[in-house]
Design a protein around this motif. Structure first.
Motif, PDB file in Angstrom:
ATOM      1  N   ARG A 134      36.505  -7.241  61.141  1.00 52.88           N
ATOM      2  CA  ARG A 134      37.177  -6.815  59.904  1.00 52.88           C
ATOM      3  C   ARG A 134      36.162  -6.396  58.838  1.00 52.88           C
ATOM      4  NH1 ARG A 134      41.670 -11.422  60.505  1.00 52.88           N
ATOM      5  NH2 ARG A 134      43.276 -10.117  61.464  1.00 52.88           N
ATOM      6  N   GLU A 155      41.619   1.582  63.110  1.00 53.88           N
ATOM      7  CA  GLU A 155      42.543   0.671  62.437  1.00 53.88           C
ATOM      8  C   GLU A 155      43.517   0.056  63.444  1.00 53.88           C
ATOM      9  OE1 GLU A 155      43.725   1.158  57.816  1.00 53.88           O
ATOM     10  OE2 GLU A 155      44.316   2.780  59.157  1.00 53.88           O
ATOM     11  N   LYS A 156      44.011   0.885  64.366  1.00 60.45           N
ATOM     12  CA  LYS A 156      44.922   0.386  65.397  1.00 60.45           C
ATOM     13  C   LYS A 156      44.207  -0.632  66.289  1.00 60.45           C
ATOM     14  CE  LYS A 156      47.873   1.637  69.285  1.00 60.45           C
ATOM     15  NZ  LYS A 156      47.512   0.390  69.944  1.00 60.45           N
ATOM     16  N   GLU A 159      44.063  -3.887  64.493  1.00 58.17           N
ATOM     17  CA  GLU A 159      45.387  -4.526  64.510  1.00 58.17           C
ATOM     18  C   GLU A 159      45.665  -5.143  65.875  1.00 58.17           C
ATOM     19  OE1 GLU A 159      48.028  -1.391  63.336  1.00 58.17           O
ATOM     20  OE2 GLU A 159      47.285  -1.403  61.266  1.00 58.17           O
ATOM     21  N   ASP A 160      45.310  -4.446  66.955  1.00 57.35           N
ATOM     22  CA  ASP A 160      45.483  -4.980  68.316  1.00 57.35           C
ATOM     23  C   ASP A 160      44.687  -6.267  68.490  1.00 57.35           C
ATOM     24  OD1 ASP A 160      47.113  -2.800  68.887  1.00 57.35           O
ATOM     25  OD2 ASP A 160      45.567  -1.737  70.072  1.00 57.35           O
ATOM     26  N   ARG A 163      46.523  -9.098  66.727  1.00 58.21           N
ATOM     27  CA  ARG A 163      47.679  -9.559  67.511  1.00 58.21           C
ATOM     28  C   ARG A 163      47.227 -10.361  68.732  1.00 58.21           C
ATOM     29  NH1 ARG A 163      49.724  -4.721  65.786  1.00 58.21           N
ATOM     30  NH2 ARG A 163      49.041  -3.560  67.619  1.00 58.21           N
TER      31      ARG A 163
END
Length: 180
Positions: A134, A155-156, A159-160, A163
């Protein structure tokens, strides 16, 4: 990017020896996101933070024995799109390297999950790795002032990773609850 970009251009000369001085300047410019127009001529989109950083760097260079530097603002009369492309390509390279690290992170979570290695120690280690990712993303995104194409995929990927870590944490909590 909207309209033409005004650039800050740092042209400098420093002695070739010791080489650590040249490498130090290169590292500092790279950390700022500068692109090299040619040897010892670096450019950044103009903004107050970039100007402060380049003024500071210029002052340091001029304090070096045999060092000199000029800091200019410039608008491209021709070739402006090439500068923007070079700047965005540098950010896209950073985003791609970041995306590679995200894939490594996801592979590590998959390995730990497959091995049922659901420990708080492993969770803490992965949480630290995600914090580093991050922070890295924030640094690259802060340099991405001209809208590089790779940002969305990076960015994706981040996010992955978030999660995946959440799912791994759930598995650790479940293993802890199920433990005798």
């Amino acid at each position: 990017m909207n309209g033409p970009v005004t650039w800050l251009v740092l042209a400098y000369r420093i002695p070739s020896e010791p080489s650590r001085l040249r490498a130090g300047i290169w590292r500092r410019l790279k950390a700022l996101g500068a692109i090299y127009v040619q040897n010892s001529v670096a450019a950044l989109p103009a903004d107050p933070a970039a100007e402060r950083a380049l003024r500071t760097l210029r002052a340091e260079i001029t304090q070096m024995d045999g060092g000199s530097a000029q800091l200019l603002t410039a608008d491209a009369l021709a070739g402006g799109a090439d500068l923007v492309s070079a700047y965005n390509a540098a950010r896209d390279d950073e985003y791609e390297e970041f995306a590679d690290r995200c894939r490594d992170f996801l592979a590590e979570i998959e390995r730990e999950t497959a091995a049922c290695h659901f420990t708080y120690g492993e969770l803490e280690e992965n949480d630290e790795d995600l914090k580093k990712l991050r922070g890295w993303f924030e640094k690259v995104a802060a340099r991405d002032r001209l809208g590089a194409a790779g940002r969305e995929a990076a960015e994706k990927g981040l996010e992955d990773c978030g999660r995946a870590l959440d799912g791994f944490a759930d598995a650790v909590y479940t293993a802890d609850t199920d433990a005798p």
